[in-house]
Design a protein around this motif. Structure first.
Motif, PDB file in Angstrom:
ATOM      1  N   SER A 159       0.876  -1.164   0.046  1.00 26.93           N
ATOM      2  CA  SER A 159      -0.031   0.025  -0.246  1.00 26.93           C
ATOM      3  C   SER A 159       0.821   1.178  -0.018  1.00 26.93           C
ATOM      4  N   THR A 160       1.792   1.370   0.616  1.00 23.33           N
ATOM      5  CA  THR A 160       2.878   2.367   0.843  1.00 23.33           C
ATOM      6  C   THR A 160       3.246   2.614  -0.610  1.00 23.33           C
ATOM      7  N   MET A 162       2.432   1.713  -3.588  1.00 23.86           N
ATOM      8  CA  MET A 162       1.501   2.153  -4.664  1.00 23.86           C
ATOM      9  C   MET A 162       0.887   3.386  -4.552  1.00 23.86           C
ATOM     10  N   ALA A 163       0.880   4.165  -3.454  1.00 22.90           N
ATOM     11  CA  ALA A 163       0.551   5.333  -3.133  1.00 22.90           C
ATOM     12  C   ALA A 163       1.753   6.360  -3.632  1.00 22.90           C
ATOM     13  N   GLN A 164       2.632   6.099  -4.080  1.00 17.25           N
ATOM     14  CA  GLN A 164       3.716   6.689  -4.525  1.00 17.25           C
ATOM     15  C   GLN A 164       4.154   6.684  -6.048  1.00 17.25           C
ATOM     16  N   THR A 166       2.741   5.545 -10.263  1.00 19.71           N
ATOM     17  CA  THR A 166       1.621   5.819 -11.087  1.00 19.71           C
ATOM     18  C   THR A 166       2.070   5.219 -12.615  1.00 19.71           C
ATOM     19  N   ASP A 174       2.341  -3.898  -9.130  1.00 21.76           N
ATOM     20  CA  ASP A 174       1.220  -4.488  -8.487  1.00 21.76           C
ATOM     21  C   ASP A 174       0.866  -5.847  -8.890  1.00 21.76           C
ATOM     22  N   LYS A 245       4.711  11.496  -8.114  1.00 14.87           N
ATOM     23  CA  LYS A 245       4.595   9.984  -7.928  1.00 14.87           C
ATOM     24  C   LYS A 245       5.690   9.735  -9.096  1.00 14.87           C
TER      25      LYS A 245
END
Length: 274
Positions: A159-160, A162-164, A166, A174, A245
């Motif tokens: 999660s950490t 994937m938030a950064q 794109t 993923d 990102k």
């Protein structure tokens, strides 16, 4: 006595008979001073000293009317000549004062312009510095998140990161982290700790940026200890909704890589870890 003598003697005046005044002549006659009448103002009588002083101070007059006009105009001309230096000094003083005021005004304008330019330049430098710090922080945070994980909490790691991320990189990571990669980490009971050493920025603007992130990593597993020094990650960042990102990542390699046994002895004949 003859008749002629009698006539002459008869025409001679007697001693008691008044003698008439002689006839006036142009050369020897002196007229008596005219007595002032009752209607005329008395003439001011000046003392000899005052008369001499007045005659001395007064310029010589000529008989002609033109000469008298010139003599009367002489004091006026002299007075004007005497005042002319003061008039000239006043004009020079005024001109110098005007030049001084103009110089001060020009200096003030230049200082104001210079101050504005300096302020604008300083504001531009501060803005650029803040932008580069923002990009550097985003790139460093991503590099640390990419190489740090814990087999006991892979969901937090996922999660950490994937938030950064794109774009294409987000899709690729993923898929990989949700598949074989996660299984290997759990099997080896791997725990990785990453430390960012340096972040080098190249092209940076308001929308995109490029950076090189240098990371040191140590991975502890159930079988061995793996140390990677100076891993270089080339990343491309884009700004989405005000957040930087990572869109693309390329692993350039590491400066040094070592592996040790759990007791600290070098694996495969390598030098023992200090």
């Amino acid at each position: 006595m003859t008749a002629q003598q009698d006539l002459t003697e008869g025409r001679q005046p007697s001693e008691t008979e008044p003698v008439p005044p002689p006839a006036d002549t142009q050369t020897t006659a002196v007229r008596p001073a005219k007595e002032p009448s009752a209607t005329e103002p008395p003439t001011e009588t000046r003392r000899p000293a005052e008369t001499d002083a007045a005659e001395t101070d007064r310029p010589a007059e000529t008989v002609s009317d033109e000469g008298e006009t010139e003599d009367r105009a002489a004091p006026a001309a002299g007075g004007e000549a005497g005042r002319r230096p003061r008039f000239t000094r006043a004009r020079v003083t005024g001109a110098l004062a005007a030049m001084l005021v103009a110089a001060l005004a020009a200096t003030a304008v230049l200082q104001w312009v210079s101050a504005n330019q300096a302020h604008d330049a300083l504001a531009g430098l501060e803005s650029e510095r803040a932008l580069r710090l923002e990009v550097s922080g985003a790139a460093g945070s991503f590099g640390q998140a990419l190489l740090s994980y814990d087999y006991q909490d892979l969901q937090t790691t996922r999660s950490t990161l994937m938030a950064q991320a794109t774009g294409d990189f987000l899709t690729t990571y993923d898929e990989a982290f949700g598949g074989a990669m996660a299984q290997v980490i759990v099997k080896l009971k791997a725990v990785s700790r990453a430390t960012v050493r340096e972040v080098y920025l190249s092209d940076v603007d308001e929308a995109t940026a490029h950076a090189i992130v240098v990371v040191d990593q140590q991975v502890n597993t159930a079988e061995a200890i793996r140390s990677v020094t100076g891993s270089h990650l080339k990343v491309t960042l884009v700004k989405e909704k005000g957040v930087w990102k990572v869109q693309e990542v390329t692993v350039l390699g590491a400066a040094k890589e070592d592996q040790y046994n759990l007791d600290g002895t070098p694996a495969d004949g390598q030098k023992k870890k200090d």
